[in-house]
Design a protein around this motif. Structure first.
Motif, PDB file in Angstrom:
ATOM      1  N   GLU A  25       0.625  -1.438  -0.125  1.00 17.57           N
ATOM      2  CA  GLU A  25       0.063  -0.011  -0.280  1.00 17.57           C
ATOM      3  C   GLU A  25       0.650   1.323   0.283  1.00 17.57           C
ATOM      4  O   GLU A  25       0.550   2.234  -0.746  1.00 17.57           O
ATOM      5  CB  GLU A  25      -0.746   0.267   1.430  1.00 17.57           C
ATOM      6  N   VAL A  28       2.327   1.753  -3.386  1.00 17.18           N
ATOM      7  CA  VAL A  28       1.182   2.693  -4.567  1.00 17.18           C
ATOM      8  C   VAL A  28       1.038   4.064  -3.831  1.00 17.18           C
ATOM      9  O   VAL A  28       1.118   5.055  -4.547  1.00 17.18           O
ATOM     10  CB  VAL A  28       0.009   1.778  -4.246  1.00 17.18           C
ATOM     11  N   GLN A  32       1.408   5.511  -7.039  1.00 13.01           N
ATOM     12  CA  GLN A  32       1.241   5.667  -7.804  1.00 13.01           C
ATOM     13  C   GLN A  32       0.629   6.677  -9.223  1.00 13.01           C
ATOM     14  O   GLN A  32       0.212   6.763 -10.236  1.00 13.01           O
ATOM     15  CB  GLN A  32      -0.498   6.101  -7.318  1.00 13.01           C
ATOM     16  N   TRP A  36       0.679   7.122 -13.294  1.00 10.04           N
ATOM     17  CA  TRP A  36      -0.814   7.125 -13.700  1.00 10.04           C
ATOM     18  C   TRP A  36      -0.108   8.119 -15.014  1.00 10.04           C
ATOM     19  O   TRP A  36      -0.908   8.163 -16.359  1.00 10.04           O
ATOM     20  CB  TRP A  36      -1.326   8.211 -12.994  1.00 10.04           C
ATOM     21  N   ARG A  37       0.812   9.197 -14.884  1.00 11.61           N
ATOM     22  CA  ARG A  37       0.970  10.295 -15.322  1.00 11.61           C
ATOM     23  C   ARG A  37       1.404   9.091 -16.693  1.00 11.61           C
ATOM     24  O   ARG A  37       1.759   9.917 -17.877  1.00 11.61           O
ATOM     25  CB  ARG A  37       2.000  11.115 -14.750  1.00 11.61           C
ATOM     26  N   ALA A  50      -6.801   3.960 -16.326  1.00 15.41           N
ATOM     27  CA  ALA A  50      -7.110   2.617 -14.993  1.00 15.41           C
ATOM     28  C   ALA A  50      -6.839   1.875 -15.334  1.00 15.41           C
ATOM     29  O   ALA A  50      -5.799   1.247 -13.809  1.00 15.41           O
ATOM     30  CB  ALA A  50      -8.088   3.602 -14.413  1.00 15.41           C
ATOM     31  N   VAL A  53      -2.297   0.754 -14.805  1.00 15.83           N
ATOM     32  CA  VAL A  53      -2.106   1.917 -13.819  1.00 15.83           C
ATOM     33  C   VAL A  53      -2.238   0.409 -12.692  1.00 15.83           C
ATOM     34  O   VAL A  53      -1.398  -0.047 -11.906  1.00 15.83           O
ATOM     35  CB  VAL A  53      -2.451   2.593 -13.147  1.00 15.83           C
ATOM     36  N   GLN A  54      -3.292   0.049 -12.885  1.00 16.99           N
ATOM     37  CA  GLN A  54      -4.017  -1.125 -12.346  1.00 16.99           C
ATOM     38  C   GLN A  54      -2.935  -2.351 -12.081  1.00 16.99           C
ATOM     39  O   GLN A  54      -2.826  -3.286 -11.732  1.00 16.99           O
ATOM     40  CB  GLN A  54      -5.214  -1.737 -11.968  1.00 16.99           C
ATOM     41  N   PHE A  57       0.453  -2.363 -10.882  1.00 19.35           N
ATOM     42  CA  PHE A  57       0.721  -2.367  -9.690  1.00 19.35           C
ATOM     43  C   PHE A  57       0.890  -4.161  -9.382  1.00 19.35           C
ATOM     44  O   PHE A  57       1.402  -4.757  -8.501  1.00 19.35           O
ATOM     45  CB  PHE A  57       0.121  -1.562  -8.986  1.00 19.35           C
TER      46      PHE A  57
END
Lengths: 186, 168
Positions: A25, A28, A32, A36-37, A50, A53-54, A57
């Motif tokens: 966590e 993340v 993150q 994301w960028r 999104a 990104v998920q 990770f």
């Protein structure tokens, strides 16, 4: 396991490999934003970015058991993110101009807002028109300010190849954006 | 023109500060003298603010929680899978010699049973054959004229001895 906010990324990922989800966590939380960028710059669609990104990770978590601190965590994770972006291109999704955020302009001049949106669309279109490797090289260079060596590791190519990718990308971007009415030549 | 081609290949690396000091100096001297290359370099330089002006949308507000939820699910699936693998490893590696002894015993028992059954079946088959022959011989002796497999044999012959052996 007690949550250590001061632990290095390398220590956190190794803890993740041992099953510590609190460490994950924290990873993340720390990383993150840049993931994301890159994803959003590359794909241009919010929901798809999104999802990417998920997935990035989760892949990091799955690989954490095997992680060895021979390379920095950022380099290691960068490579995972880059691979996913390039794989996304290979699925041959139709290139669409992403949903651009409306530019909040305090000026009541609607023409300025329209011009700004059109400028954004031109830039987005120019980036989307680049081949996958060139697009990623541009994003890693401009947004993440990575060196040629770092970009080479992420793309699994040589630094010389990165130089060629950026050279070709810039040539294409100059041609694409230079003739647009929104960008004047100096 | 040839030198322009050579220098233009280096403009990108020059812009990114990736050239050696010697090459950097060489490019700077050329760009100061060549209008065309100077223009190209300026255009490349001006790309940066244009590209960075592209706004980035905010991520979905629940992205972090989605990632954590997916991570929990992934860890649970992983644990279940590892549980099965672990149990198998305990069976085959931690109790290796017991496992091997059990396999060997099963193989030996299987071979023994197979051998015995084969021998028993063979014995029964011989008995059936002997009874068939005896029946045939009795029929022949009874001069009933029924068919017999060993027709034409005489007492005291090898065939008669063989038949006597079958007559267990």
């Amino acid at each position: 396991m007690p949550h250590d906010y001061t632990a290095s990324d390398e220590a956190l990922i190794q803890s993740t490999g041992k099953g510590d989800l609190n460490a994950f966590e924290e990873i993340v939380r720390r990383h993150q934003s840049w993931v994301w960028r890159i994803a959003y710059r590359y794909i241009g669609q919010q929901e798809e970015a999104a999802d990417l990104v998920q997935e990035a990770f989760i892949r990091l978590m799955a690989a954490s058991r095997r992680y060895q601190p021979t390379a920095s965590f950022r380099t290691y994770f960068n490579r995972i993110v880059t691979r996913l972006c390039l794989d996304h291109s290979r699925k041959k999704r139709p290139i669409t101009i992403g949903t651009l955020p409306d530019v909040s302009d305090p000026s009541p001049n609607a023409t300025d807002i329209l011009t700004e949106n059109e400028r954004n669309r031109s830039v987005r279109k120019a980036i989307d028109a680049l081949p996958a490797n060139q697009r990623m090289a541009v994003i890693l260079r401009y947004d993440e300010e990575l060196s040629y060596q770092e970009i080479a590791v992420a793309l699994d190519v040589t630094p010389k190849a990165v130089e060629r990718l950026l050279s070709r990308a810039r040539s294409q971007l100059r041609d694409h954006l230079g003739v647009s009415e929104h960008f004047s030549r100096p | 023109m040839f030198s322009c081609i050579r220098y233009r290949r280096q403009l990108s690396a020059y812009l990114d500060g990736e050239l050696s000091a010697r090459k950097r100096k060489s490019v700077e001297i050329h760009v100061a003298q060549c209008t065309a290359c100077n223009r190209i370099l300026t255009e490349m330089h001006n790309l940066a603010p244009i590209l960075l002006s592209l706004e980035i949308s905010e991520p979905p507000s629940d992205l972090a929680s989605r990632i954590i939820t997916a991570a929990h699910s992934h860890q649970l699936r992983d644990k279940n899978r590892l549980g099965v693998v672990h149990a198998w490893r305990i069976l085959t590696f931690q109790f290796a010699w017991q496992f091997k002894m059990a396999v060997a015993a099963a193989l030996i028992f299987g071979a023994a049973m197979g051998g015995f059954l084969g021998w028993d079946m063979g014995r029964q088959k011989n008995t059936i054959m002997a009874n068939t022959v005896k029946t045939s011989v009795n029929v022949r002796d009874g001069k009933s004229g029924a068919l017999d497999t060993f027709g034409g044999m005489q007492g005291g012959s090898i065939e008669a001895v063989t038949l006597a052996l079958f007559n267990i």
